[in-house]
Design a protein around this motif. Sequence first.
Motif, PDB file in Angstrom:
ATOM      1  N   PRO A   1       0.848  -1.205   0.000  1.00 13.17           N
ATOM      2  CA  PRO A   1       0.000   0.000   0.000  1.00 13.17           C
ATOM      3  C   PRO A   1       0.877   1.246   0.000  1.00 13.17           C
ATOM      4  O   PRO A   1       1.982   1.241   0.571  1.00 13.17           O
TER       5      PRO A   1
ATOM      6  N   SER B   1       4.501 -12.703   8.283  1.00 12.94           N
ATOM      7  CA  SER B   1       4.042 -13.489   7.133  1.00 12.94           C
ATOM      8  C   SER B   1       4.121 -14.980   7.432  1.00 12.94           C
ATOM      9  O   SER B   1       3.253 -15.752   7.020  1.00 12.94           O
TER      10      SER B   1
ATOM     11  N   ASP C   1      -0.831 -11.105   3.474  1.00 10.57           N
ATOM     12  CA  ASP C   1      -1.867 -10.067   3.477  1.00 10.57           C
ATOM     13  C   ASP C   1      -2.163  -9.583   4.892  1.00 10.57           C
ATOM     14  O   ASP C   1      -2.331  -8.381   5.129  1.00 10.57           O
ATOM     15  N   THR C   2      -2.215 -10.511   5.846  1.00 13.69           N
ATOM     16  CA  THR C   2      -2.449 -10.126   7.246  1.00 13.69           C
ATOM     17  C   THR C   2      -1.291  -9.285   7.769  1.00 13.69           C
ATOM     18  O   THR C   2      -1.495  -8.299   8.486  1.00 13.69           O
TER      19      THR C   2
ATOM     20  N   LEU D   1       0.653  -7.331   6.013  1.00 13.37           N
ATOM     21  CA  LEU D   1       0.561  -5.996   5.420  1.00 13.37           C
ATOM     22  C   LEU D   1      -0.504  -5.149   6.103  1.00 13.37           C
ATOM     23  O   LEU D   1      -0.306  -3.953   6.334  1.00 13.37           O
ATOM     24  N   GLN D   2      -1.636  -5.746   6.431  1.00 11.83           N
ATOM     25  CA  GLN D   2      -2.700  -5.004   7.106  1.00 11.83           C
ATOM     26  C   GLN D   2      -2.228  -4.481   8.455  1.00 11.83           C
ATOM     27  O   GLN D   2      -2.477  -3.329   8.816  1.00 11.83           O
ATOM     28  N   ALA D   3      -1.525  -5.341   9.218  1.00 10.74           N
ATOM     29  CA  ALA D   3      -1.030  -4.929  10.531  1.00 10.74           C
ATOM     30  C   ALA D   3       0.015  -3.826  10.406  1.00 10.74           C
ATOM     31  O   ALA D   3      -0.008  -2.832  11.161  1.00 10.74           O
TER      32      ALA D   3
ATOM     33  N   GLU E   1       0.460  -1.744   7.840  1.00  9.85           N
ATOM     34  CA  GLU E   1      -0.128  -0.522   7.305  1.00  9.85           C
ATOM     35  C   GLU E   1      -0.803   0.269   8.426  1.00  9.85           C
ATOM     36  O   GLU E   1      -0.690   1.497   8.499  1.00  9.85           O
ATOM     37  N   GLN E   2      -1.500  -0.439   9.324  1.00  7.91           N
ATOM     38  CA  GLN E   2      -2.142   0.218  10.453  1.00  7.91           C
ATOM     39  C   GLN E   2      -1.095   0.840  11.373  1.00  7.91           C
ATOM     40  O   GLN E   2      -1.277   1.964  11.875  1.00  7.91           O
TER      41      GLN E   2
ATOM     42  N   LYS F   1       0.177   4.080   9.908  1.00  7.04           N
ATOM     43  CA  LYS F   1      -0.776   5.180  10.086  1.00  7.04           C
ATOM     44  C   LYS F   1      -0.679   5.770  11.489  1.00  7.04           C
ATOM     45  O   LYS F   1      -0.905   6.967  11.703  1.00  7.04           O
TER      46      LYS F   1
ATOM     47  N   CYS G   1       6.008  -2.331  15.394  1.00  7.40           N
ATOM     48  CA  CYS G   1       5.047  -3.368  14.989  1.00  7.40           C
ATOM     49  C   CYS G   1       5.674  -4.741  15.138  1.00  7.40           C
ATOM     50  O   CYS G   1       6.744  -4.999  14.598  1.00  7.40           O
TER      51      CYS G   1
END
Length: 242
Positions: A191, A217, A223-224, A226-228, A230-231, A234, A241
Amino acid sequence: MAEVFLRFKAHYGFQITFCNPYAGHEKGNVDYKVGYMRLNLFVPLPTVTDVQAFNRELLDRCEADWQREHYKKGEAISRLFEQDKKTFLYLPKTSFATCRYTREKTDGNGKFLIDGKHFYSSSPEWAGRELVVRIGAHTVEPFAPNGEPISAHIRMFGKQRTDSVYVKTTLSRLLQSPRAWRNSLIRKALPERLREEMDGLERAELKEVLQTMHDLSGRYDFDTALQAMEQAAKLGALEQCQ
């Protein structure tokens, strides 16, 4: 496909009786069954976006159809099938691998080509080597000489060129050489916000974040992870992380 069928026959130990060519009357019942399935399960013509999910649904519908009464014997087809199973041969303990095996030469980046248009990654250390590749209906897997799978990919189809990257081996390579980050395919797949945050990191910080991406991973999936991450980006806590 003849080679796959012969392996299938040998695996389950059954005999073959072929019909004569141009003798449709010898297999009329089979043709009728094909027509029955086509009319009852494929009309109207279905739209399929996920072949494996559609196949699971199709199997459920077929098993439900077995509850109908046999046209001649007056019993449920499922019950007749249970009776037939009593005379079956014992099945092997291992299931049959419905696939074919080929030998493919990798390029300088450890990638190989299947079906003329689709590239798949093995691992950089296997660059310029010949590998045994297992090609299934839905997956493509290259193997090391010791028989261990190097990577696993969803099989691609179509006339457009594709380039499938195995995340685990690519991340392992980036951990060894973080300088390759800018040109990596993983970077392009991120992203925008996460990519910008990682682009601004120093080499040591980038390596730590890549290690986190690698660990997440492996623990969950890409995908999970990346979501973590990316959050976390932000919230301004990407480096924390875990």
